[in-house]
Write a protein that holds these residues in place. Structure first.
Motif, PDB file in Angstrom:
ATOM      1  N   ALA A  72      27.628 -18.516 -45.216  1.00  0.00           N
ATOM      2  CA  ALA A  72      28.372 -17.260 -45.290  1.00  0.00           C
ATOM      3  C   ALA A  72      27.593 -16.173 -44.553  1.00  0.00           C
ATOM      4  O   ALA A  72      26.365 -16.171 -44.540  1.00  0.00           O
ATOM      5  N   ASP A 270      24.503 -15.358 -48.283  1.00  0.00           N
ATOM      6  CA  ASP A 270      24.967 -16.704 -48.601  1.00  0.00           C
ATOM      7  C   ASP A 270      24.512 -17.104 -50.002  1.00  0.00           C
ATOM      8  O   ASP A 270      25.279 -17.667 -50.781  1.00  0.00           O
ATOM      9  N   GLN A 273      26.643 -15.332 -52.627  1.00  0.00           N
ATOM     10  CA  GLN A 273      27.937 -15.981 -52.851  1.00  0.00           C
ATOM     11  C   GLN A 273      27.785 -17.264 -53.663  1.00  0.00           C
ATOM     12  O   GLN A 273      28.556 -17.529 -54.590  1.00  0.00           O
ATOM     13  N   ARG A 274      26.781 -18.048 -53.310  1.00  0.00           N
ATOM     14  CA  ARG A 274      26.589 -19.336 -53.993  1.00  0.00           C
ATOM     15  C   ARG A 274      26.077 -19.154 -55.417  1.00  0.00           C
ATOM     16  O   ARG A 274      26.178 -20.075 -56.226  1.00  0.00           O
TER      17      ARG A 274
END
Length: 493
Positions: A72, A270, A273-274
């Motif tokens: 991302a 990223d 988000q994860r």
């Protein structure tokens, strides 16, 4: 005739594999630059578009083997380039030319070519890829402007920082074939020469030269022009020193020296988000609770829990086999947001923006909307880039005058003055600015003409005309007031 026949023969032999085509345009002896620097431009362009494989292709290991996914991204290069282009050039930028007739002709060229919209768009590409080129040419409708990004232009010769000759490269795909159009702009003595070449390839190489009529039946192979003072293009670049190759006149992306920070930003985003996917709620149940029981009457399977629900995970407990455990991982939202904001401040420093210009609130990147101080780093960076942008616009107007004169569309005066007033409303209070100049006039430190020129953003001649008009109005008003009170020579004795 023979020339086209030979070209077609070479084309057939190339397709049969009997001869080799040119591997790359950089292999041509006329080009003084290798493709190393242009590989950097490809990296900047990839980051601007939102995906650079070296950054965003992530490998990870699972029980089923190694897999890949796309990281991302905040796409911060796009945000940076767009913000800087908007700060510098927009519809409030005023361009004035001292010669009224020439000014109207130039502004008509700008209107027909949608200059305001296109120039701002390519200014964004300039900051993203290190440069852009505006070409001036003519057709039946008049003077036209063409725009080219940095990856499609190769300088051939230059004097100090001004590029005198260049090569424009454009690729066209037709089914399984790739065509490359090369447009050379070179000087041969006092003549300005434009040569067109077309190459065909079935792969990624440049291929072999083919007739222009293959794609461009109306395009001439060579055009020679006399009595030009400068080339028919202007190269625009950010006002940032090229520390990748100091021997060439090409510019670099404004974020060229901040790639590590950009990569760290995308890693942090990223991970943010994860965090929600990997930290989701889980309920651990014993394996016995999800054993499948087959109904002997219907043959259907029954489970104690829905094994397809991601909330539940089966685990073989050594003890307490009947225990159901709720595992809720605490999400590190604030930690991620703080880390991203710290990296955004570092990036702002590296590209010449003030700390706090970019902020992340958990949903996306926002830019500061408050008035920028004239002493701020952002405003100083804006003014620095405006120096080279202003010079580029002046050169563009000069070229428009050359082409308009050359093809008889309009007359270009030998001497004129161009004034470019950029939009400083983001950093300036117009009322305070006007008051500042009024105070200087009242103190006798500057002339009224200079104050008018600076406050209104007009040329020296326009300021002089306005001052004369104001003085005439004041004389008229004074005469009327004297007559009203009966103090003229024809009044009471």
């Amino acid at each position: 005739m023979w020339k086209n026949l030979i070209a077609k023969l070479r084309q057939v032999m190339y397709r049969m594999g009997l001869i080799r085509g040119i591997k790359s345009v950089y292999d041509k002896k006329e080009i003084p630059i290798n493709e190393t620097f242009f590989n950097q431009i490809d990296v900047w362009k990839a980051l601007y578009s939102g995906y650079h494989e070296d950054f965003h292709k992530v490998k990870y290991h699972t029980l089923n083997g190694t897999r890949t996914r796309r990281m991302a991204t905040l796409n911060i290069p796009k945000v940076v380039a767009q913000e800087l282009a908007t700060l510098i050039f927009n519809e409030r930028c005023e361009i004035s030319i001292s010669d009224p007739a020439f000014e109207e002709n130039v502004k008509e060229v700008f209107r027909r070519n949608q200059f305001e919209r296109e120039f701002q768009r390519y200014l964004e590409y300039t900051f993203a890829m290190g440069g852009a080129v505006v070409k001036v040419f003519a057709d039946d409708s008049g003077v036209r402007l063409g725009y080219v990004t940095a990856d499609c232009f190769i300088p051939l010769s230059w004097d100090q920082d001004r590029i005198r000759e260049g090569l424009f490269v454009s690729e066209i795909r037709r089914q399984a074939k790739k065509y490359t159009h090369l447009e050379w702009h070179i000087w041969e003595g006092s003549e300005y020469v434009i040569r067109n070449e077309l190459y065909e390839s079935s792969g990624e190489d440049l291929g072999v030269k083919v007739p222009l009529a293959t794609l461009f039946p109306d395009l001439q192979e060579e055009v020679r022009i006399r009595n030009l003072k400068r080339p028919l293009f202007v190269y625009i670049k950010p006002n940032t020193a090229n520390n990748f190759d100091t021997t060439i006149p090409l510019g670099i992306a404004v974020y060229a020296n901040a790639l590590d920070t950009i990569k760290s930003l995308d890693i942090a985003f990223d991970s943010f988000q994860r965090e929600f996917r990997l930290g989701r709620k889980r309920i651990i149940v014993p394996t016995a609770a999800i054993r499948t029981v087959i109904d002997p009457q219907t043959g259907q399977a029954h489970r104690y829990f829905d094994a397809s629900d991601e909330v539940y995970d089966a685990f073989n407990f050594d003890q307490d086999s009947d225990t159901i455990k709720d595992i809720s991982v605490q999400l590190r939202v604030e930690e991620h947001i703080n880390a991203i904001n710290a990296l955004l401040n570092l990036l702002a420093m590296q590209i010449g923006f003030s700390a706090g210009t970019f902020t992340f609130d958990g949903q996306g990147v926002k830019t500061a909307t408050e008035v920028v101080s004239e002493n701020s780093k952002t405003f100083r960076t804006k003014q620095s880039h405006e120096i080279v942008i202003e010079e580029a616009i002046r050169e563009l107007i000069e070229i428009i005058g050359q082409v308009g004169e050359l093809y008889g569309f309009f007359h270009a005066p030998s001497e004129y003055e161009v004034t470019i007033t950029f939009d400083d409303s983001v950093a300036q209070d117009k009322n305070a600015d006007a008051l500042y100049w009024i105070q200087l006039v009242n103190s006798g430190l500057v002339s009224k003409q200079m104050a008018i020129q600076r406050v209104l953003g007009v040329t020296k001649e326009e300021a002089a005309a306005l001052l004369k008009e104001i003085q005439q109005e004041q004389q008229t008003v004074t005469a009327q007031a004297v007559d009203f009170f009966g103090m003229t020579s024809g009044g009471e004795g």
